[in-house]
Design a protein around this motif. Structure first.
Motif, PDB file in Angstrom:
ATOM      1  N   THR A   1      -7.284   5.530  -6.644  1.00  0.00           N
ATOM      2  CA  THR A   1      -6.019   4.793  -6.645  1.00  0.00           C
ATOM      3  C   THR A   1      -5.240   5.175  -5.392  1.00  0.00           C
ATOM      4  O   THR A   1      -5.320   6.305  -4.915  1.00  0.00           O
ATOM      5  CB  THR A   1      -5.172   5.128  -7.892  1.00  0.00           C
ATOM      6  N   ASP A   2      -4.510   4.210  -4.869  1.00  0.00           N
ATOM      7  CA  ASP A   2      -3.691   4.467  -3.690  1.00  0.00           C
ATOM      8  C   ASP A   2      -2.605   3.415  -3.602  1.00  0.00           C
ATOM      9  O   ASP A   2      -2.685   2.355  -4.219  1.00  0.00           O
ATOM     10  CB  ASP A   2      -4.539   4.456  -2.417  1.00  0.00           C
ATOM     11  N   TRP A   3      -1.577   3.703  -2.849  1.00  0.00           N
ATOM     12  CA  TRP A   3      -0.486   2.763  -2.598  1.00  0.00           C
ATOM     13  C   TRP A   3       0.131   3.067  -1.261  1.00  0.00           C
ATOM     14  O   TRP A   3       0.056   4.189  -0.768  1.00  0.00           O
ATOM     15  CB  TRP A   3       0.545   2.780  -3.713  1.00  0.00           C
ATOM     16  N   ASP A   4       0.716   2.018  -0.645  1.00  0.00           N
ATOM     17  CA  ASP A   4       1.382   2.248   0.630  1.00  0.00           C
ATOM     18  C   ASP A   4       2.740   2.896   0.372  1.00  0.00           C
ATOM     19  O   ASP A   4       3.225   2.951  -0.751  1.00  0.00           O
ATOM     20  CB  ASP A   4       1.500   0.953   1.433  1.00  0.00           C
ATOM     21  N   ASP A   5       3.336   3.417   1.396  1.00  0.00           N
ATOM     22  CA  ASP A   5       4.614   4.133   1.224  1.00  0.00           C
ATOM     23  C   ASP A   5       5.781   3.200   0.937  1.00  0.00           C
ATOM     24  O   ASP A   5       6.895   3.661   0.724  1.00  0.00           O
ATOM     25  CB  ASP A   5       4.898   4.980   2.467  1.00  0.00           C
ATOM     26  N   ASN A   6       5.539   1.880   0.920  1.00  0.00           N
ATOM     27  CA  ASN A   6       6.591   0.925   0.613  1.00  0.00           C
ATOM     28  C   ASN A   6       6.598   0.519  -0.853  1.00  0.00           C
ATOM     29  O   ASN A   6       7.479  -0.216  -1.281  1.00  0.00           O
ATOM     30  CB  ASN A   6       6.429  -0.337   1.476  1.00  0.00           C
ATOM     31  N   ALA A   7       5.621   0.978  -1.607  1.00  0.00           N
ATOM     32  CA  ALA A   7       5.503   0.553  -3.002  1.00  0.00           C
ATOM     33  C   ALA A   7       6.614   1.159  -3.851  1.00  0.00           C
ATOM     34  O   ALA A   7       7.037   2.293  -3.645  1.00  0.00           O
ATOM     35  CB  ALA A   7       4.147   0.948  -3.570  1.00  0.00           C
TER      36      ALA A   7
ATOM     37  N   GLY B   1       5.474  -3.774  -2.210  1.00  0.00           N
ATOM     38  CA  GLY B   1       4.477  -2.955  -1.538  1.00  0.00           C
ATOM     39  C   GLY B   1       3.064  -3.322  -1.957  1.00  0.00           C
ATOM     40  O   GLY B   1       2.822  -4.348  -2.580  1.00  0.00           O
ATOM     41  N   MET B   2       2.122  -2.458  -1.605  1.00  0.00           N
ATOM     42  CA  MET B   2       0.730  -2.734  -1.888  1.00  0.00           C
ATOM     43  C   MET B   2       0.109  -1.545  -2.621  1.00  0.00           C
ATOM     44  O   MET B   2       0.360  -0.393  -2.286  1.00  0.00           O
ATOM     45  CB  MET B   2      -0.017  -2.969  -0.579  1.00  0.00           C
ATOM     46  N   MET B   3      -0.691  -1.853  -3.646  1.00  0.00           N
ATOM     47  CA  MET B   3      -1.396  -0.826  -4.402  1.00  0.00           C
ATOM     48  C   MET B   3      -2.863  -1.203  -4.472  1.00  0.00           C
ATOM     49  O   MET B   3      -3.212  -2.376  -4.450  1.00  0.00           O
ATOM     50  CB  MET B   3      -0.837  -0.721  -5.819  1.00  0.00           C
ATOM     51  N   ALA B   4      -3.724  -0.197  -4.582  1.00  0.00           N
ATOM     52  CA  ALA B   4      -5.160  -0.453  -4.653  1.00  0.00           C
ATOM     53  C   ALA B   4      -5.792   0.372  -5.756  1.00  0.00           C
ATOM     54  O   ALA B   4      -5.371   1.493  -6.021  1.00  0.00           O
ATOM     55  CB  ALA B   4      -5.818  -0.107  -3.320  1.00  0.00           C
ATOM     56  N   VAL B   5      -6.779  -0.221  -6.405  1.00  0.00           N
ATOM     57  CA  VAL B   5      -7.654   0.509  -7.312  1.00  0.00           C
ATOM     58  C   VAL B   5      -9.076   0.152  -6.896  1.00  0.00           C
ATOM     59  O   VAL B   5      -9.409  -1.015  -6.714  1.00  0.00           O
ATOM     60  CB  VAL B   5      -7.370   0.193  -8.797  1.00  0.00           C
ATOM     61  N   GLU B   6      -9.895   1.181  -6.663  1.00  0.00           N
ATOM     62  CA  GLU B   6     -11.265   0.972  -6.207  1.00  0.00           C
ATOM     63  C   GLU B   6     -12.200   1.800  -7.076  1.00  0.00           C
ATOM     64  O   GLU B   6     -11.792   2.803  -7.662  1.00  0.00           O
ATOM     65  CB  GLU B   6     -11.411   1.426  -4.748  1.00  0.00           C
ATOM     66  N   THR B   7     -13.450   1.383  -7.133  1.00  0.00           N
ATOM     67  CA  THR B   7     -14.458   2.139  -7.871  1.00  0.00           C
ATOM     68  C   THR B   7     -15.572   2.533  -6.918  1.00  0.00           C
ATOM     69  O   THR B   7     -15.840   1.843  -5.936  1.00  0.00           O
ATOM     70  CB  THR B   7     -15.037   1.316  -9.033  1.00  0.00           C
TER      71      THR B   7
END
Length: 125
Positions: free
Chosen positions: A96-102, A78-84
């Motif tokens: 922080t976020d992630w797709d439902d496939n992670a 899946g895919m995860m994100a960290v942003e500032t």
């Protein structure tokens, strides 16, 4: 160096003259959080010291304790994100976020392997 800290560097700015550049670093601990807690979440971090004028740069990166040969790792698929965002004189926001496939492994504080937090770096003057 300590997990959270700062470094002051005297510099000469062509427009502003003599200034003190401040590099700060730290870790937002996520040990004990669930993977669901990372879904579309905002976390506040405070700098070790306030920037006297402004924050110029703020970046975060995932931190994990499971990059060992033969272990599954924190990020399985899946895919995860960290942003500032919103860096100010005294702190900023980490999203922080992630797709439902992670399929995410979280460190639980009892020796479990997985995500332990977000390491961040901020630069200002």
């Amino acid at each position: 160096l300590a997990p959270n800290g700062y470094l002051k560097i005297p510099v000469i700015d062509l427009a502003l003259g003599a200034q003190v550049l401040i590099v700060q670093w730290g870790t937002l601990s996520l040990v004990g959080q669930t993977a669901a807690a990372l879904k579309n979440a905002a976390w506040t971090v405070n700098w070790p010291i306030a920037f006297p004028n402004a924050a110029l740069f703020f970046q975060g990166a995932w931190q994990t304790n499971s990059l060992v040969t033969g272990t599954p790792g924190a990020f399985k698929e899946g895919m995860m994100a960290v942003e500032t965002a919103a860096p100010g004189k005294s702190g900023g926001q980490i999203f922080t976020d992630w797709d439902d496939n992670a399929n995410i492994a979280m460190a639980n504080g009892s020796g479990g392997l997985g995500i332990t937090g977000v390491t961040w770096l901020a630069i200002g003057y």
